[in-house]
Write a protein that holds these residues in place. Structure first.
Motif, PDB file in Angstrom:
ATOM      1  N   THR A  12       0.828  -1.202   0.000  1.00 50.03           N
ATOM      2  CA  THR A  12       0.000   0.000   0.000  1.00 50.03           C
ATOM      3  C   THR A  12       0.867   1.260   0.000  1.00 50.03           C
ATOM      4  N   ALA A  13       0.291   2.332  -0.484  1.00 43.71           N
ATOM      5  CA  ALA A  13       0.911   3.652  -0.425  1.00 43.71           C
ATOM      6  C   ALA A  13      -0.171   4.653  -0.066  1.00 43.71           C
ATOM      7  N   THR A  14      -0.032   5.269   1.100  1.00 43.66           N
ATOM      8  CA  THR A  14      -1.038   6.220   1.582  1.00 43.66           C
ATOM      9  C   THR A  14      -0.399   7.580   1.780  1.00 43.66           C
ATOM     10  N   GLY A  22      15.196   2.188   9.165  1.00 43.49           N
ATOM     11  CA  GLY A  22      14.783   0.871   8.696  1.00 43.49           C
ATOM     12  C   GLY A  22      13.542   0.868   7.831  1.00 43.49           C
ATOM     13  N   ARG A  23      13.261   1.975   7.166  1.00 42.47           N
ATOM     14  CA  ARG A  23      12.046   2.034   6.341  1.00 42.47           C
ATOM     15  C   ARG A  23      12.151   1.137   5.112  1.00 42.47           C
ATOM     16  N   VAL A  24      13.379   0.851   4.672  1.00 48.22           N
ATOM     17  CA  VAL A  24      13.593  -0.067   3.556  1.00 48.22           C
ATOM     18  C   VAL A  24      14.628  -1.095   3.990  1.00 48.22           C
ATOM     19  N   GLU A  25      14.245  -2.369   3.979  1.00 48.33           N
ATOM     20  CA  GLU A  25      15.161  -3.443   4.355  1.00 48.33           C
ATOM     21  C   GLU A  25      15.274  -4.425   3.200  1.00 48.33           C
ATOM     22  N   PHE A  66       9.199  -2.708   2.836  1.00 46.77           N
ATOM     23  CA  PHE A  66       8.943  -1.279   2.976  1.00 46.77           C
ATOM     24  C   PHE A  66       8.095  -1.067   4.231  1.00 46.77           C
ATOM     25  N   ASP A  67       8.606  -0.280   5.155  1.00 47.28           N
ATOM     26  CA  ASP A  67       7.901  -0.013   6.413  1.00 47.28           C
ATOM     27  C   ASP A  67       7.716   1.496   6.544  1.00 47.28           C
ATOM     28  N   GLY A  68       6.707   2.004   5.852  1.00 47.74           N
ATOM     29  CA  GLY A  68       6.463   3.443   5.862  1.00 47.74           C
ATOM     30  C   GLY A  68       7.491   4.221   5.073  1.00 47.74           C
ATOM     31  N   ALA A  69       8.057   3.614   4.024  1.00 55.30           N
ATOM     32  CA  ALA A  69       9.052   4.305   3.193  1.00 55.30           C
ATOM     33  C   ALA A  69       8.409   5.494   2.488  1.00 55.30           C
ATOM     34  N   LEU A  70       9.159   6.580   2.406  1.00 58.49           N
ATOM     35  CA  LEU A  70       8.634   7.807   1.812  1.00 58.49           C
ATOM     36  C   LEU A  70       8.844   7.839   0.300  1.00 58.49           C
ATOM     37  N   ARG A 107       3.427   7.103   1.992  1.00 63.77           N
ATOM     38  CA  ARG A 107       4.063   6.142   2.882  1.00 63.77           C
ATOM     39  C   ARG A 107       3.818   4.742   2.307  1.00 63.77           C
ATOM     40  N   VAL A 108       4.893   4.097   1.906  1.00 61.53           N
ATOM     41  CA  VAL A 108       4.793   2.795   1.246  1.00 61.53           C
ATOM     42  C   VAL A 108       5.057   1.691   2.262  1.00 61.53           C
ATOM     43  N   THR A 109       4.140   0.726   2.342  1.00 64.20           N
ATOM     44  CA  THR A 109       4.264  -0.383   3.290  1.00 64.20           C
ATOM     45  C   THR A 109       3.916  -1.694   2.592  1.00 64.20           C
TER      46      THR A 109
END
Length: 391
Positions: free
Chosen positions: A131-133, A189-192, A210-214, A144-146
């Motif tokens: 998702t991207a919100t 750690g937004r991108v691992e 992706f954990d809330g990546a901008l 925010r990409v998750t």
């Protein structure tokens, strides 16, 4: 079909050969990309642009791809940015996006990866759940990409990732998807990235979390909700001139299998493997099918046949897998023995033919499975009724 090379193409081939001969393999992947970019060899298929590439005709692109493969030049780290993202931005991007992203690709400075497949959405790409919100607390209204992507080539080396994500809550299938450009270097750690160890012992592919990546709103390509159309156009660009270069590598692998058969024959006094009519028939078929694939690829270059990419993928995926099986059959029982004794530091090593066999097991799955390719041909080319899917 009349396919030939003009005097201009021959001159282009001379220049390509001379440059490649003067720049033998040896550089690390990133410096090599910059070397190619400095000489203008990145972006030959973009047409005339102000971004630093040299424009080349379709036949000249074929010439470069073939000469590059014949010179055994290094594998391209920048292939995804040059041949997938760049044509997509030229077709769907804004002028600002082209000016921002194409020059670094042309210079060989920016490395990209593709964020499409997910654990539950591989060949069935419309099942994407990432998702991207919009972050209303962010001054720019960033996304925010998750989510999780998988089988992501070069993710461990990439600077950017183009991501297919769901921007409309509750949307299903190909509705509500968007195409976003996401920087890989993000804090907290937004991108691992986690490498995936394969049967071959190598790790070309990765999982990406992706954990809330901008992602900046200006880096949305094609408009919100139009990601499926952008993603499909990108996949159509994935197979073309590069298929012909791939076939040069296939030709070398086939030659290695034939050389192995000849060596087996000499060792067995012209009996055994080469005396086996079934193996001989398979070797001849592999050679004939490879020639057929080449002419099919040349026939469809620059065309608009919606089934051409799927036909090409079906042809080379099955062919390459059968070649790996044939390599093991030619070698016989010796194929099960590695070229080096086992050790705790190096559990096993593979010779090129063993690596060919193991890696090619995935050829009919990655890049769109055979099932998906046949469905595309059935629906888009033959006009058969569409398969029932959830809405």
């Amino acid at each position: 079909m009349d396919f030939g090379y003009s005097p201009q193409d021959d001159a282009f081939r001379h220049d390509a050969r001379a440059w490649l001969a003067a720049h033998p393999a040896g550089e690390e992947p990133r410096p090599w990309e910059r070397t190619l970019g400095t000489a203008g060899w990145i972006g030959l298929g973009w047409g005339r642009t102000p971004y630093g590439n040299r424009a080349a005709t379709l036949t000249q692109q074929v010439v470069w791809a073939e000469e590059y493969a014949r010179h055994k030049a290094p594998p391209r780290l920048g292939h995804i940015g040059e041949n997938l993202l760049a044509p997509t931005l030229l077709a769907h991007g804004t002028p600002a996006q082209r000016d921002r992203f194409l020059p670094p690709i042309a210079r060989g400075e920016a490395i990209w990866c593709q964020g499409y497949s997910e654990p539950g959405a591989g060949s069935d790409l419309a099942a994407v759940r990432t998702t991207a919100t919009r972050d209303r607390g962010d001054p720019a209204g960033a996304y925010r990409v998750t989510g999780q992507k998988i089988w992501t080539s070069h993710a461990h080396e990439a600077d950017w990732c183009f991501v297919l994500a769901r921007t409309e809550p509750g949307s299903r299938r190909h509705h509500g998807l968007s195409f976003l450009l996401v920087p890989m270097d993000q804090p907290d750690g937004r991108v691992e990235v986690r490498p995936i160890r394969q049967l071959t012992g190598t790790s070309e592919f990765n999982e990406v979390f992706f954990d809330g990546a901008l992602a900046h709103p200006d880096h949305l390509v094609g408009g919100e909700g139009n990601g499926w159309r952008v993603a499909m156009d990108l996949l159509a660009a994935e197979r073309g001139v590069s298929t012909l270069a791939q076939q040069i590598g296939f030709e070398e692998e086939l030659g290695a299998v034939m050389a192995e058969a000849e060596a087996q024959a000499r060792a067995e006094s012209a009996a055994g493997v080469v005396g086996d009519p079934d193996l001989l028939d398979r070797l001849v078929r592999q050679w004939a099918e490879l020639r057929t694939m080449r002419w099919n690829a040349l026939r469809t270059l620059g065309g608009s046949d919606p089934g051409a990419p799927s036909v090409a993928k079906l042809l080379w995926g099955g062919w390459h897998q059968r070649l790996g099986e044939l390599a093991m059959a030619v070698r016989g029982a010796a194929a099960t023995v590695g070229p080096q004794e086992w050790s705790e530091q190096v559990p096993y090593r593979l010779d090129p033919l063993q690596r060919l066999f193991l890696f090619s097991r995935a050829d009919t799955i990655y890049g769109g499975s055979d099932e998906i390719q046949r469905t595309i041909i059935a629906e888009r080319v033959l006009g058969l009724p569409r398969e029932a899917r959830g809405q």
